[in-house]
Design an enzyme around this catalytic site. Structure first.
Site, PDB file in Angstrom:
ATOM      1  CB  CYS A 142      -0.981  -0.034   1.175  1.00 18.48           C
ATOM      2  SG  CYS A 142      -2.396   1.085   0.927  1.00 18.48           S
ATOM      3  CG  HIS A 235      -4.026  -3.002   3.057  1.00 19.48           C
ATOM      4  ND1 HIS A 235      -2.860  -2.963   3.788  1.00 19.48           N
ATOM      5  CD2 HIS A 235      -4.348  -1.710   2.780  1.00 19.48           C
ATOM      6  CE1 HIS A 235      -2.482  -1.716   3.961  1.00 19.48           C
ATOM      7  NE2 HIS A 235      -3.361  -0.924   3.369  1.00 19.48           N
ATOM      8  CD  GLU A 237      -1.792  -6.206   4.735  1.00 16.48           C
ATOM      9  OE1 GLU A 237      -1.762  -5.019   5.129  1.00 16.48           O
ATOM     10  OE2 GLU A 237      -1.861  -6.523   3.527  1.00 16.48           O
TER      11      GLU A 237
END
Length: 301
Positions: A142, A235, A237
């Site tokens: 990001c 993102h 994760e």
């Protein structure tokens, strides 16, 4: 094989409850295997949450992985206890003479600032320059991806008319690329950002390859041709509820521009549905295997 983390790291208990194989340092020391050394520059405000998210994705690797958590010395985090930082984190001065197999640079909620106005920008530049000779491959996430593209290739970030916020469908462009090996042709990634990458500058670079894009969210995955730099604008994760937490935070601040995350909730309900977990795990495994483990020397000179 397990991930190797400190005994008292909060993520350890969470990951063990999810049946992810973790190994404490004392047990790992007695194994005759060289672990992959990964340094994580954690710029996110909720550091314990980010630690757990990243370790979860790397926890299914067949490799033993040892992590070093890094924070800028020129910035004092406000959302993580000092005791936690003192116990589990270090600063660049203590690792500048070391070699690492991989590095992860997280995002940071500072998109509204010009890079040069970020308090730790000069230190980050030093770390990114150091990574070119001391790290086999670096994964930027990001804002970390935008910062890396700007530093390494001069590609600027641009403001968006409204926030890219939700879970978006992506198309794989380079189907034979090792980083996306095993991916479906379409896959999903969460995004949460107010800025994007200057596409004209990106497409003009002969050092970078665009690996996947989204009609709604734009370019997602970029890799340098030498595989030393990977840039991820989303993102993957994130936990299932992370976008919901961000949405509720913004609503509580009475921000007039707040919109609900797109393609995130189940139909006719406000319950999030996770449709990105499998590809997120595969992406991190591919990076760790193909870009780190298979490229790094057994012994650094």
């Amino acid at each position: 094989m397990p991930i190797n983390i400190p005994i008292h790291l909060p993520a350890k208990q969470v990951l063990e409850s999810e049946h992810i194989f973790v190994m404490d340092e004392s047990r790992a020391f007695h194994q005759d295997i060289r672990p992959q050394r990964i340094v994580i520059l954690n710029l996110m405000p909720k550091k314990i949450q980010t630690e757990t998210q990243l370790l979860r994705l790397l926890g299914n690797s067949p490799l033993q992985v040892h992590f070093t958590f890094l924070i800028p010395s020129t910035h004092t985090p406000k959302n993580t206890a000092r005791q936690h930082l003192d116990e589990f984190y270090t600063t660049f001065s203590s690792i500048r003479d070391k070699k690492f197999d991989g590095m992860i640079v997280t995002g940071a909620p500072i998109e509204h600032l010009a890079f040069e106005d970020v308090s730790y920008w000069e230190e980050l530049k030093e770390i990114l320059e150091w990574s070119k000779s001391n790290v086999t491959s670096t994964l930027h996430i990001c804002w970390g991806a935008q910062a890396g593209l700007y530093y390494h290739y001069g590609i600027e970030k641009v403001n968006l008319p409204k926030k890219t916020f939700g879970v978006f469908e992506h198309t794989v462009l380079e189907k034979n690329e090792r980083l996306v090996r095993g991916f479906d042709e379409l896959y999903y990634v969460p995004h949460s950002r107010h800025t994007d990458i200057n596409m004209e500058q990106l497409e003009a670079s002969d050092e970078l390859r665009i690996l996947s894009t989204s009609k709604e969210a734009g370019v997602c995955l970029i890799a340098s041709k030498d595989e030393k730099q990977v840039f991820l604008t989303g993102h993957p994760e994130y936990d299932t509820n992370t976008l919901l937490q961000e949405y509720e935070r913004d609503v509580s601040r009475n921000l007039s521009s707040v919109e609900a995350p797109k393609h995130y909730f189940r139909e006719d309900s406000k319950e999030p549905v996770n449709r990105w977990k499998a590809h997120a795990t595969l992406l991190f495994m591919n990076w760790l295997n193909y870009y780190v483990y298979q490229e790094t020397p057994y012994e650094w000179e």
